[in-house]
Scaffold this active site. Structure first.
Site, short mmCIF file in Angstrom:
data_model
loop_
_atom_site.label_atom_id
_atom_site.label_comp_id
_atom_site.label_asym_id
_atom_site.label_seq_id
_atom_site.Cartn_x
_atom_site.Cartn_y
_atom_site.Cartn_z
CE LYS A 113 -9.25 4.84 3.51
NZ LYS A 113 -9.07 3.50 3.00
CB CYS B 208 16.16 -30.23 21.39
SG CYS B 208 17.56 -31.25 21.85
CE LYS C 48 -4.00 4.87 3.11
NZ LYS C 48 -4.14 4.32 1.90
CG ASP D 144 -1.07 5.31 -0.39
OD1 ASP D 144 -1.98 5.17 -1.22
OD2 ASP D 144 -1.20 5.10 0.83
CB CYS E 232 22.65 -30.61 21.69
SG CYS E 232 21.07 -31.45 21.57
CG ASP F 28 -2.00 -1.01 1.14
OD1 ASP F 28 -2.04 -1.71 0.10
OD2 ASP F 28 -2.79 -1.13 2.09
CG ASP F 29 4.28 3.29 2.71
OD1 ASP F 29 3.48 4.22 2.85
OD2 ASP F 29 5.46 3.31 3.12
#
Ligand code: IVH
Length: 693
Positions: free
Chosen positions: A121, A436, A326, A45, A423, A41-42
Site C-alpha cells: 500500500k 572541534c 495497515k 485512524d 573542551c 496517521d495513527d
C-alpha cells in the site's frame, strides 16, 4: 503478524463526537490537500475508529460530514468527473481482523476460497491518468471520489508514468504518485533553497508538488500503477477484456505498456491462494519495509478475479473486494524540547533533539538525530516546535520537519554553540558538519576507547576507565603513545599491580599484530566503519598503498563513491603523522592474504580473488553455534571476506547466502521470502573449513 488492534479513541458524548468529526474532517482535508495535518496517521485512524464506534451506538446522531461515510478528500468546483468512482479502502489492523474480513468476502462471493492479489500500500496520492491512443492526455486527482482536480500540468515530472504507452490504446491507468526517499530529500533541498518551508514527509511533498501549478522549479515524483480500466472511447474488445481480466493480469498488461507498477520493486504484487499465504506475504513485506526506497503504510489485499470482485461489489466509500492491512505508523508528531550538542570520537559536534516522549511502533522515542547546524537552519526548526518524527525498523529516529502551522509564537530559536561544548576550543564550521578544532584529540578518551574496542585493536584490559587514567596522567596524548608505554610508567598508576601491568603490555603487544583493516578502523577515519575499513584494507593490502591512493584510486573500492573518496583521502592525509608514529612503534600495516592492486589501467588483467565464497554476498544473522560460537559478528564478517565473499548486513535480491543462527528473525524471514539460500552455522563452518583453525 502479532499485532494488537490499534485502540479506538473513546468518545463519551454527542459533543465529543461532534468535535471528533470536526477534527477528523480538518485533518483529512489537510492530508488530501498536501498540508500537514495536526494529527499523525495513527492518531487519525484511532479517531475515525472512535467515531465509527460511537455511530454504531447512536445511528440517529450521525453527522453528514462524518469521515466514516464518505470518500476521503473533497470535490472542488471545476473538478473533472471520474468515469468510475475512485474509491478508498477499508482498513484492518491484525491477522484476526483480516481473517474476519475474508469470511465476509466469502459470504458475498458464495465461494469458500478466494484468489488474492497482495501488494504494497503505497503512501502517496491516488491519481487517474487518461491515455488516448497511447498518449497521456490528462491527470486527475481523486478529489471526493466522483470528481477530482485536473493536474495535467504535472505531466512530464512523474517517473513511471510515460507520456506515450508502448501500444496506442485508450485506457485509464490509476495508481499512486509519491516521492521516493531520494526524491523527497531533493525536493526539500530545492524548496528550502527557494525560501520555502520544507515538507514534513514524502507524502505531503508529493501532494504539494502535484497541486502546485506555478512553481519556478520542478521536482520529480514516481508513479506506481494499481488499476487499469476502459474509458468511454476505448474500443469495445479491449474494454471487455479489461473488465474481465484478473487484477494480476491487468498489472502485467500495464507493465507491458510501460507503466511502472510494484512488479519492478522488491515487493511485487503476488497472487496468494490461502489466508495463510496472504499473512505470510504481509509479514514478508513488513520485514523489508524499512529498507524500501519509498514509503508504504500497509499491504493491499484484493480479490484477484474479476468475477469475485463483481460478486462482492462496492459500498459508497470503499470496495468490498479489497482491504488495506495497515502496518504500524512510523511517524508521529511530538514536541522538540531541547537540542543537545555532543562531541563524537572524531571531534564532530552533532546536534541531537530531545523530544517529548512518543511511542512509535511499540518503542518510546525520546531522542532523534538532527543532522547538522545548516540542516536546522534550513528547516527553520525551533525549540518547542511540533515536529514529525520518523522511525522505521532499527533505524535511528529522525526529525523530518516542523509542523509550522501548529506554532503558538512561544517557540524559541535553537542556539548553536560558539565554542566546542566539550573542551571549549574553537569550532571549525567550514563544512556542514561542525568539528572541534582539536579534532579527534578533543574527545581523546572516546577515540582511544573505540580504538581499543573488540572490533578494532581488541586490547583487553583497556576499558574507558583505564583510558581516562592514562590520559589524565599525561602518559597518552594519541593512539600511538599506547604502544610506547613502559612498564614502570604503568606500575606507577593507581590500581595497576604487576599482573595488570604485564597483562596490559601483553595485550598491547598483541594489538600491534592486528591486521591492517583493524588498524585502519581504529584510526576512526570518518565515513569508514568496520566493513568499509576491511574493504579498503583488502583492496590496497598495505598502508603505503592506501596512503598513495588519490580520490580516483579510492573509488575503486567497492562502496566508495565520488563523494566519499576525497574526504577519506583528506582525512588520511590529516592522520599521516599519527600513522607514521604508529608504524614507528611497530604496529602492523599490512593485510594478511591481500595483494596490492595492479597499477591504474591494468585492473582488467587482475585475477579474480578465489576462496570458497568467491563472488558471493553473505549475510550473517542470529547467534552462532559450534565452531563459530565464539566469533563476534565482526569476526564472522572478516571470515566471510577472507573466504573471498562480501559481507553485508541486510538481505536483498543480491544476497547469495544467509547464515542463520539461533534466534534469527526478520532477516531469515526475508531470505525465505526471496528464496535465498540459507545455511546453519554448522553448514557454513563446513563451507569455510579451510579457513578455520
Ligand atoms: S487499490 C478501489 N492498491 O490507498 C481500490 N490502492 O487508503 C482502490 N493505495 O485510495 C485502490 N496503494 O490511493 C490500491 N496497491 C494499492 C494501493 C492503493 C496505495 C491507496 C489508494 C487508495 C488508498 C486507500
Amino acid at each position: 503478524m502479532r499485532r494488537m488492534t490499534t485502540p479506538a479513541a473513546v468518545i463519551v458524548d454527542a459533543a465529543a463526537y461532534a468535535q471528533a468529526v470536526e477534527d477528523a474532517v480538518r485533518a483529512a482535508a489537510a492530508y488530501y490537500e498536501g498540508g500537514t495535518s495536526a494529527l499523525d496517521d495513527d492518531t487519525y485512524d484511532r479517531l475515525v475508529r472512535g467515531i465509527a464506534d460511537w455511530e454504531a451506538e447512536h445511528p440517529d446522531g450521525i453527522l453528514p460530514d462524518s469521515p466514516t461515510g464518505k470518500v476521503a478528500g473533497g470535490a472542488v468546483e471545476g473538478d473533472v468527473p471520474h468515469t468510475v468512482p475512485m474509491l478508498s479502502l477499508d482498513n484492518v489492523f491484525s491477522a484476526e481482523e483480516f481473517t474476519a474480513w475474508t469470511a465476509s468476502l466469502s459470504r458475498r462471493t458464495g465461494r469458500e476460497a478466494t484468489r488474492f492479489s497482495v501488494g504494497p500500500k503505497l503512501d502517496g496520492l491516488a491519481i487517474a491518468a487518461r491515455y488516448s491512443d497511447g498518449r497521456l492526455t490528462r491527470l486527475i486527482t481523486r478529489g471526493d471520489g466522483t470528481a477530482g482536480e485536473d493536474v495535467s500540468h504535472a505531466i512530464g515530472t512523474i517517473e513511471g508514468l510515460p507520456e506515450k504507452l508502448d501500444e496506442p490504446v485508450t485506457v485509464e491507468v490509476r495508481g499512486e504518485v509519491l516521492m521516493t526517499a531520494a526524491q523527497f530529500e531533493h525536493a526539500n533541498e530545492v524548496r528550502t533553497a527557494h525560501g520555502g518551508q520544507p515538507f514534513a514527509n514524502p507524502r505531503n511533498a508529493a501532494a504539494g508538488t502535484l497541486r502546485a501549478k506555478e512553481r519556478v522549479y520542478t521536482v520529480p515524483m514516481t508513479f506506481f500503477g494499481y488499476g487499469l480500466l476502459p474509458l468511454p472511447d476505448t474500443d469495445s474488445v479491449l474494454a471487455e477484456k479489461l473488465n474481465e481480466l484478473a487484477h494480476s493480469e491487468l498489472m502485467a498488461l500495464a507493465d507491458g505498456l510501460g507503466v511502472h507498477t510494484s512488479a519492478r520493486t522488491a515487493v511485487p504484487d503476488v497472487v496468494a491462494e490461502t489466508v495463510d499465504e496472504v499473512l505470510d506475504r504481509v509479514e514478508g513485506i513488513a520485514a523489508v519495509r524499512a529498507e524500501l526506497p519509498f514509503g508504504i503504510d500497509g499491504i493491499v489485499i484484493k480479490a484477484d478475479l474479476a468475477e469475485d470482485q463483481r460478486a462482492a461489489g462496492s459500498g459508497s466509500r470503499a470496495p468490498r473486494w479489497a482491504i488495506a492491512y495497515k502496518l504500524p505508523a512510523v511517524e508521529k508528531i511530538t514536541r522538540l524540547l531541547e537540542v543537545e550538542w555532543n562531541v563524537g570520537r572524531t571531534g564532530i559536534i552533532a546536534p541531537r533533539g530531545v523530544l517529548e516522549p512518543v511511542v512509535i511502533d511499540g518503542s518510546t522515542i525520546t531522542y532523534a538525530t538532527l543532522h547538522n547546524p545548516a540542516d536546522i537552519t534550513r528547516r527553520d526548526l525551533r525549540l518547542g516546535d511540533h515536529v514529525m518524527v520518523h522511525r522505521a525498523g532499527d533505524v535511528i529516529p529522525r526529525i523530518e520537519a516542523p509542523v509550522a502551522h501548529l506554532r503558538t509564537g512561544e517557540e524559541r530559536p535553537i542556539e548553536f554553540p560558539a565554542q566546542c561544548p566539550r573542551c571549549g576550543s574553537d569550532i571549525d564550521t567550514g563544512e556542514e558538519r561542525w568539528r572541534c578544532a582539536q579534532g579527534r584529540n578533543c574527545h581523546l578518551v572516546a577515540s582511544l576507547a573505540y580504538a581499543a574496542g573488540r572490533d578494532q585493536l581488541d586490547i583487553e584490559g583497556l576499558g574507558a576507565t583505564r583510558v581516562v587514567q592514562l590520559v589524565d596522567a599525561g602518559l597518552v596524548a594519541d593512539l600511538a603513545d599506547l604502544f610506547t608505554l613502559r612498564r614502570e610508567q604503568l606500575l606507577a598508576l593507581e590500581r595497576m599491580g604487576e599482573t595488570s601491568t604485564d597483562n596490559l603490555l601483553a595485550a598491547l603487544a598483541k594489538a600491534k599484530e592486528q591486521p591492517l583493516s583493524r588498524v585502519l578502523c581504529a584510526l576512526g577515519v570518518r565515513g569508514t566503519g568496520r566493513s568499509m575499513s576491511r574493504r579498503i584494507a583488502r583492496y590496497f593490502a598495505t598502508m603505503d598503498h592506501i596512503r598513495a591512493a588519490d580520490a580516483d584510486a579510492m573509488q575503486r573500492v567497492d562502496g566508495i563513491g565520488a563523494e566519499k573518496a576525497p574526504s577519506i583521502v583528506a582525512e588520511l592525509a590529516e592522520l599521516a603523522p599519527l600513522i607514521d608514529k604508529l608504524a614507528a612503534a611497530g604496529v602492523n600495516m599490512t593485510e594478511p592474504g591481500a595483494t596490492p592492486p595492479p597499477p591504474a589501467g591494468a585492473e582488467d588483467d587482475a585475477p579474480a580473488e578465489g576462496g570458497p565464497l568467491a563472488g558471493m554476498t553473505v549475510v550473517v544473522t542470529g547467534a552462532m553455534t559450534g565452531k563459530l560460537e565464539k566469533l563476534s559478528r565482526n569476526e564472522m564478517n572478516e571470515l566471510v571476506e577472507r573466504a573471498g565473499g562480501r559481507s553485508s548486513s541486510s538481505v536483498s535480491k543480491k544476497t547469495s547466502l544467509v547464515v542463520a543462527g539461533e534466534g534469527a528473525g526478520s532477516k531469515r524471514a526475508k531470505a525465505e521470502q526471496l528464496g535465498i539460500r540459507l545455511a546453519t552455522p554448522e553448514e557454513f563452518a563446513a563451507l569455510v573449513a579451510e579457513l578455520l583453525d
